[in-house]
Design an enzyme around this catalytic site. Structure first.
Site, PDB file in Angstrom:
ATOM      1  N   GLU A   1      31.277  44.123  34.200  1.00  0.00           N
ATOM      2  CA  GLU A   1      30.583  43.903  35.819  1.00  0.00           C
ATOM      3  C   GLU A   1      29.128  44.263  35.546  1.00  0.00           C
ATOM      4  O   GLU A   1      28.635  44.772  34.864  1.00  0.00           O
ATOM      5  CB  GLU A   1      31.470  44.573  36.728  1.00  0.00           C
ATOM      6  CG  GLU A   1      30.997  44.719  38.064  1.00  0.00           C
ATOM      7  CD  GLU A   1      31.255  43.431  38.825  1.00  0.00           C
ATOM      8  OE1 GLU A   1      30.197  42.519  38.467  1.00  0.00           O
ATOM      9  OE2 GLU A   1      31.886  43.177  39.842  1.00  0.00           O
TER      10      GLU A   1
ATOM     11  N   HIS B   1      39.973  40.670  38.407  1.00  0.00           N
ATOM     12  CA  HIS B   1      40.912  41.709  37.977  1.00  0.00           C
ATOM     13  C   HIS B   1      41.625  41.941  39.355  1.00  0.00           C
ATOM     14  O   HIS B   1      41.063  41.670  40.512  1.00  0.00           O
ATOM     15  CB  HIS B   1      40.203  43.068  37.372  1.00  0.00           C
ATOM     16  CG  HIS B   1      39.102  43.605  38.582  1.00  0.00           C
ATOM     17  ND1 HIS B   1      39.610  44.303  39.472  1.00  0.00           N
ATOM     18  CD2 HIS B   1      37.737  43.541  38.728  1.00  0.00           C
ATOM     19  CE1 HIS B   1      38.498  44.763  40.125  1.00  0.00           C
ATOM     20  NE2 HIS B   1      37.611  44.275  39.685  1.00  0.00           N
TER      21      HIS B   1
END
Length: 193
Positions: free
Chosen positions: A82, A9
């Site tokens: 994550e 990201h």
């Protein structure tokens, strides 16, 4: 052969502040949005079939911006979230280092749990999209764990810091995953080698 491009990201304010993000849902900052646009501009010249993304804002928004250039279906998968850093989430680097010098945080997802989750996600992608070209937008520690597992613990790879919006390419052929390249960032303005 299934080809996967793992996209980290774009940048967040917590990345800049060196705060541990983990599962905490932090949005992209202006730089992160620019990085996502630069990534979209770069990957549009290749053929893709689908985008898979972590549902966390920073990954999902990166995927949405990239998709402005590709116009593909986007599928969210929790498998690519994550790592859960437990009690260290939101903590700046200096504080984490003082409190937890061994980098083991209370209530943290173990590396084995993380790797199992991620490899399970890759198996699902390979099963759902065999012989397709898939972009997966995920997170630094998650991508690093995948690459480490696939490489068998390559020391050079383990010491590499994956930059925001970098690309890492893997492929599944002859019943195994292999790494083509990783941490590609030449498409980013102000990229770091």
């Amino acid at each position: 052969m299934t080809a996967v491009c793992l996209v980290r990201h774009g940048e967040t304010d917590w990345n800049l502040q060196q705060k541990c993000q983990g599962k905490t849902d932090i949005p992209l900052n202006a730089t992160g949005e620019r990085q996502a646009r630069e990534t979209g501009e770069y990957v549009k010249d290749f053929s893709w079939d689908i985008i898979v993304t972590s549902p966390l804002k920073r990954a999902k928004r990166t995927a949405e911006i990239i998709n402005e250039y590709l116009h593909l279906p986007i599928v969210e998968m929790d498998d690519f979230k994550e790592r859960d850093y437990g009690d260290a989430e939101g903590m700046p680097l200096e504080e984490r280092t003082k409190r937890y010098p061994d980098n083991i945080y209370p209530n943290m997802e173990t590396l084995e749990e993380l790797t199992d989750r991620l490899m399970g996600g890759l198996a699902k992608v390979n099963q759902a999209y065999p012989n397709k070209k898939v972009l997966i937008v995920a997170h630094g520690a998650a991508i690093h764990a995948l690459l480490t597992e696939i490489s068998g613990g390559d020391p050079e790879l383990q010491s590499t810091r994956l930059v925001n919006a970098c690309l890492s390419n893997i492929e599944f052929a002859e019943e195994k995953w292999r790494i083509k390249d990783y941490n590609i960032n030449s498409h980013l303005s102000g990229f770091i080698k």
